[in-house]
Design a protein around this motif. Structure first.
Motif, short mmCIF file in Angstrom:
data_model
loop_
_atom_site.label_atom_id
_atom_site.label_comp_id
_atom_site.label_asym_id
_atom_site.label_seq_id
_atom_site.Cartn_x
_atom_site.Cartn_y
_atom_site.Cartn_z
N GLN A 160 10.61 30.97 1.78
CA GLN A 160 11.78 30.78 0.91
C GLN A 160 13.07 30.78 1.71
N TRP A 161 13.16 31.67 2.71
CA TRP A 161 14.37 31.75 3.54
C TRP A 161 14.55 30.47 4.35
N PHE A 162 13.46 30.02 4.98
CA PHE A 162 13.55 28.84 5.84
C PHE A 162 13.75 27.55 5.05
N ALA A 163 13.52 27.59 3.75
CA ALA A 163 13.79 26.40 2.93
C ALA A 163 15.28 26.12 2.85
N ARG A 164 16.11 27.16 3.11
CA ARG A 164 17.57 27.00 2.98
C ARG A 164 18.33 27.33 4.26
N HIS A 165 17.67 28.00 5.21
CA HIS A 165 18.36 28.43 6.43
C HIS A 165 17.58 28.01 7.67
N GLN A 166 18.24 28.11 8.80
CA GLN A 166 17.58 27.86 10.07
C GLN A 166 17.96 28.94 11.06
N SER A 167 17.17 29.07 12.11
CA SER A 167 17.46 30.03 13.17
C SER A 167 17.10 29.42 14.51
N ASP A 168 17.56 30.08 15.57
CA ASP A 168 17.25 29.58 16.92
C ASP A 168 15.83 29.90 17.33
N LEU A 169 15.32 31.06 16.85
CA LEU A 169 14.01 31.54 17.27
C LEU A 169 13.26 32.14 16.10
N LEU A 170 11.95 32.00 16.12
CA LEU A 170 11.08 32.63 15.12
C LEU A 170 10.03 33.44 15.85
N LEU A 171 9.95 34.73 15.53
CA LEU A 171 8.93 35.62 16.07
C LEU A 171 7.99 35.96 14.91
N VAL A 172 6.74 35.54 15.00
CA VAL A 172 5.87 35.60 13.82
C VAL A 172 4.48 36.14 14.13
N ASP A 173 3.98 36.98 13.22
CA ASP A 173 2.60 37.46 13.27
C ASP A 173 1.73 36.46 12.52
N LEU A 174 0.44 36.45 12.80
CA LEU A 174 -0.45 35.51 12.12
C LEU A 174 -1.02 36.07 10.83
N GLY A 175 -1.48 37.32 10.87
CA GLY A 175 -2.13 37.92 9.72
C GLY A 175 -1.14 38.57 8.77
N LEU A 176 -0.69 37.84 7.76
CA LEU A 176 0.26 38.35 6.79
C LEU A 176 -0.47 38.64 5.47
N PRO A 177 0.07 39.52 4.63
CA PRO A 177 -0.64 39.92 3.41
C PRO A 177 -0.96 38.77 2.46
N ASP A 178 -0.11 37.74 2.44
CA ASP A 178 -0.29 36.66 1.48
C ASP A 178 -0.61 35.31 2.14
N GLY A 179 -1.04 35.33 3.38
CA GLY A 179 -1.38 34.07 4.04
C GLY A 179 -1.27 34.16 5.55
N SER A 180 -1.29 33.01 6.18
CA SER A 180 -1.26 32.94 7.65
C SER A 180 0.10 32.52 8.16
N GLY A 181 0.51 33.12 9.28
CA GLY A 181 1.74 32.72 9.92
C GLY A 181 1.70 31.27 10.40
N LEU A 182 0.49 30.72 10.53
CA LEU A 182 0.36 29.33 10.93
C LEU A 182 1.00 28.40 9.91
N THR A 183 0.86 28.74 8.63
CA THR A 183 1.46 27.94 7.57
C THR A 183 2.98 27.87 7.73
N LEU A 184 3.57 29.03 7.99
CA LEU A 184 5.02 29.09 8.18
C LEU A 184 5.44 28.28 9.39
N MET A 185 4.71 28.41 10.49
CA MET A 185 5.09 27.70 11.71
C MET A 185 5.05 26.18 11.52
N ARG A 186 4.04 25.71 10.82
CA ARG A 186 3.95 24.26 10.59
C ARG A 186 5.16 23.77 9.80
N GLU A 187 5.55 24.53 8.77
CA GLU A 187 6.68 24.12 7.94
C GLU A 187 8.00 24.21 8.70
#
Length: 224
Positions: free
Chosen positions: A48-75
């Motif tokens: 939801q945040w990245f749908a409206r904002h951007q950042s220089d860097l993303l630090l992300v875990d893969l195993g999240l409670p509601d899905g995979s960090g891979l989904t976020l990275m692709r988007e």
């Protein structure tokens, strides 16, 4: 939570373990060239945040409670290609590493890599580096090396308590937290972990998680 910054590089942290997230955020904010723009514990809130904002860097875990960090990275990679993405995960297997790189990650750091300075690692990413933890790099190099067929691993039988401890350490919980959840002393947890290491023929938490994942001993929820 989120905050805006007009100075330096902005970082978004996506990590569901509160203690780990707090540690990462404090390390990043302590560096004068970096500011945490937002931190999230779920895939949905980060998307939801990245749908409206951007950042220089993303630090992300893969195993999240509601899905995979891979989904976020692709988007994020599709919407904000200038955002460099670094994975920080308990899993260092070939499948997750390759999938992360294909999703746009430029680096992959293991959570047990205590020598890593996360702030300096993020700055190195912006300078064009592609940091990969030594253990993960070794596994990838061994996979690429022509070898004879690997023998099937021997079956490992864990007690219910050892299986429970394994799930906890795979989630990155400290010994004290595991002891609290199980209602036992830290010494008892250490005894279970010592037996667990012996059965898996390993000597560290990261090796235990990698070997357990290889043997199929981890719950499916931890493999997302």
């Amino acid at each position: 939570m989120s905050q805006d910054s007009e100075n330096g590089l902005t970082v978004v942290v996506v990590e569901d373990n509160p203690l780990t997230c707090e540690f990462l955020v404090s390390c990043i904010n302590a560096h004068p060239q970096l500011t945490v723009a937002a931190s999230f514990a779920t895939l949905a809130s980060a998307r939801q945040w990245f749908a409206r904002h951007q950042s220089d860097l993303l630090l992300v875990d893969l195993g999240l409670p509601d899905g995979s960090g891979l989904t976020l990275m692709r988007e994020v990679h599709a919407r904000w290609p200038q955002c460099d993405m670094l994975v920080v995960s308990m899993f260092g297997d070939e499948v997750n590493v390759v999938a992360s790189i294909e999703a746009g990650a430029v680096g992959y750091v293991h959570k047990d890599d205590e020598a890593a300075d996360i702030a300096e690692t993020l700055l190195a990413v912006k300078r064009g580096a592609s940091p990969i933890s030594p253990m993960i790099a070794r596994h990838l190099l061994l996979r690429m090396r022509p070898t004879t067929p690997e023998p099937q691993p021997a079956a490992v039988s864990l007690s219910p308590r050892e299986q429970e401890v394994l799930q906890h350490i795979a989630r990155g919980l400290a010994y004290a937290e595991i002891a609290r959840l199980q209602g036992v002393t830290v010494h008892t947890v250490q005894t279970h972990i010592k037996k667990l290491y012996g059965k898996l023929a390993v000597h560290s938490r990261s090796e235990a998680v990698f070997q357990a994942n290889r043997l199929g001993l981890l719950n499916e929820t931890l493999k997302r």
